[in-house]
Design a protein around this motif. Structure first.
Motif, PDB file in Angstrom:
ATOM      1  N   ALA A  89       0.888  -0.995   0.041  1.00 43.54           N
ATOM      2  CA  ALA A  89      -0.114   0.012  -0.065  1.00 43.54           C
ATOM      3  C   ALA A  89       0.945   1.323   0.010  1.00 43.54           C
ATOM      4  O   ALA A  89       0.483   2.104  -0.858  1.00 43.54           O
ATOM      5  CB  ALA A  89      -0.852  -0.009   1.119  1.00 43.54           C
ATOM      6  N   ASN A 132      -0.103   4.936  -0.835  1.00 46.63           N
ATOM      7  CA  ASN A 132      -1.014   5.292   0.410  1.00 46.63           C
ATOM      8  C   ASN A 132       0.059   5.666   1.499  1.00 46.63           C
ATOM      9  O   ASN A 132       0.591   4.644   1.947  1.00 46.63           O
ATOM     10  CB  ASN A 132      -1.716   4.263   0.571  1.00 46.63           C
ATOM     11  CG  ASN A 132      -2.827   4.608   1.598  1.00 46.63           C
ATOM     12  OD1 ASN A 132      -2.815   5.748   2.081  1.00 46.63           O
ATOM     13  ND2 ASN A 132      -4.154   3.808   1.663  1.00 46.63           N
ATOM     14  N   TRP A 139      -8.072   2.113   4.984  1.00 42.95           N
ATOM     15  CA  TRP A 139      -7.371   1.185   4.275  1.00 42.95           C
ATOM     16  C   TRP A 139      -7.738  -0.193   4.932  1.00 42.95           C
ATOM     17  O   TRP A 139      -7.959  -1.203   4.322  1.00 42.95           O
ATOM     18  CB  TRP A 139      -5.989   1.503   4.608  1.00 42.95           C
ATOM     19  CG  TRP A 139      -5.035   0.445   3.917  1.00 42.95           C
ATOM     20  CD1 TRP A 139      -4.803   0.249   2.469  1.00 42.95           C
ATOM     21  CD2 TRP A 139      -4.374  -0.784   4.602  1.00 42.95           C
ATOM     22  NE1 TRP A 139      -4.045  -0.763   2.183  1.00 42.95           N
ATOM     23  CE2 TRP A 139      -3.942  -1.461   3.432  1.00 42.95           C
ATOM     24  CE3 TRP A 139      -4.378  -1.401   5.787  1.00 42.95           C
ATOM     25  CZ2 TRP A 139      -3.048  -2.885   3.543  1.00 42.95           C
ATOM     26  CZ3 TRP A 139      -3.729  -2.583   5.769  1.00 42.95           C
ATOM     27  CH2 TRP A 139      -3.178  -3.190   4.854  1.00 42.95           C
ATOM     28  N   LEU A 175      -0.438   6.432   4.646  1.00 44.25           N
ATOM     29  CA  LEU A 175      -0.928   5.880   6.028  1.00 44.25           C
ATOM     30  C   LEU A 175      -0.538   6.718   7.103  1.00 44.25           C
ATOM     31  O   LEU A 175       0.167   6.184   7.925  1.00 44.25           O
ATOM     32  CB  LEU A 175      -0.795   4.611   6.232  1.00 44.25           C
ATOM     33  CG  LEU A 175      -1.495   3.532   4.925  1.00 44.25           C
ATOM     34  CD1 LEU A 175      -0.653   2.104   5.194  1.00 44.25           C
ATOM     35  CD2 LEU A 175      -2.744   3.487   5.134  1.00 44.25           C
TER      36      LEU A 175
END
Length: 223
Positions: free
Chosen positions: A118, A124, A135, A126
């Protein structure tokens, strides 16, 4: 006779050269690995404790993951493998809590590589709580159960403990692997024993060889 001596001398030199190639020197503390001045306690009995200090955002940790996973599988019952997500700043805290929450929920093995994917493939970041919650929900994890664990005292305690372990284990860069609470190994440290400009894959391979040596060394000393 002189010619015979020259031939025998050349053969002897070739034998020495071959032996040096076939039996490379063992890794040296302070060169290819470091020995902690204050060994840390382990709780793995006769098995060797191996701890990876890593971060999800770290590209070098991501690059090492597949090779490290194969290495752990190869070691089998010789070791007990653990991971610690290192702290950095507020932008990394959601990733750190994500790791410890997945671990607490028994989901780490299933989703660990997916977090790397990810961040490093899907980009992404995060780096906010809501991004993390979105997510995990997209992965099919119960959102509210995850949030409750994410905000629990247990996860907060693990985050705090990780901060303390950074100091106790003298972690200054990552990925770093600590073996038997005493020895630090990493691609960065392995580079000290290599010439030229090795690739990241070569550094990883060298580090794993050092780790093989350290596990065998620690195991022999436990007998």
């Amino acid at each position: 006779m002189r010619i015979l001596k020259q031939i025998l001398g050349a053969l002897a030199l070739c034998s020495v050269a071959f032996a040096a190639t076939a039996s490379p020197a063992a890794p040296v503390s302070g060169v290819e690995y470091q020995t902690l001045a204050s060994p840390q306690p382990t709780d793995t009995g006769k098995k060797i404790e191996v701890i990876e200090f890593f971060a999800y955002y770290c590209p070098h940790c991501n690059a090492l993951e597949a090779q490290l996973e194969a290495w752990v599988k190869k070691q089998g019952d010789n070791i007990v493998f653990k991971r610690v997500h290192v702290p950095r700043d507020e932008s990394v805290l959601p990733q750190q809590r994500l790791f410890f929450t997945l671990e607490a929920m028994g989901l780490l093995n299933q989703y660990h590589k997916k977090v790397f994917h990810a961040m490093h493939v899907e980009r992404n970041r995060l780096n906010r709580d809501e991004q993390v919650f979105d997510w995990v929900a997209a992965q099919g994890i119960d959102r509210q159960k995850f949030i409750d664990t994410y905000r629990s005292f247990g996860v907060q305690a693990k985050v705090k403990r990780a901060d303390g372990m950074m100091d106790s284990y003298k972690i200054e860069s990552w990925p770093t692997i600590v073996i038997d609470g005493r020895f630090q190994a990493s691609p960065h440290l392995a580079s000290a024993g290599m010439q030229g400009n090795p690739s990241e894959a070569e550094l990883q391979a060298a580090a794993l060889q050092v780790m093989d040596f350290l596990v065998a060394k620690a195991k022999a000393e436990k007998k």
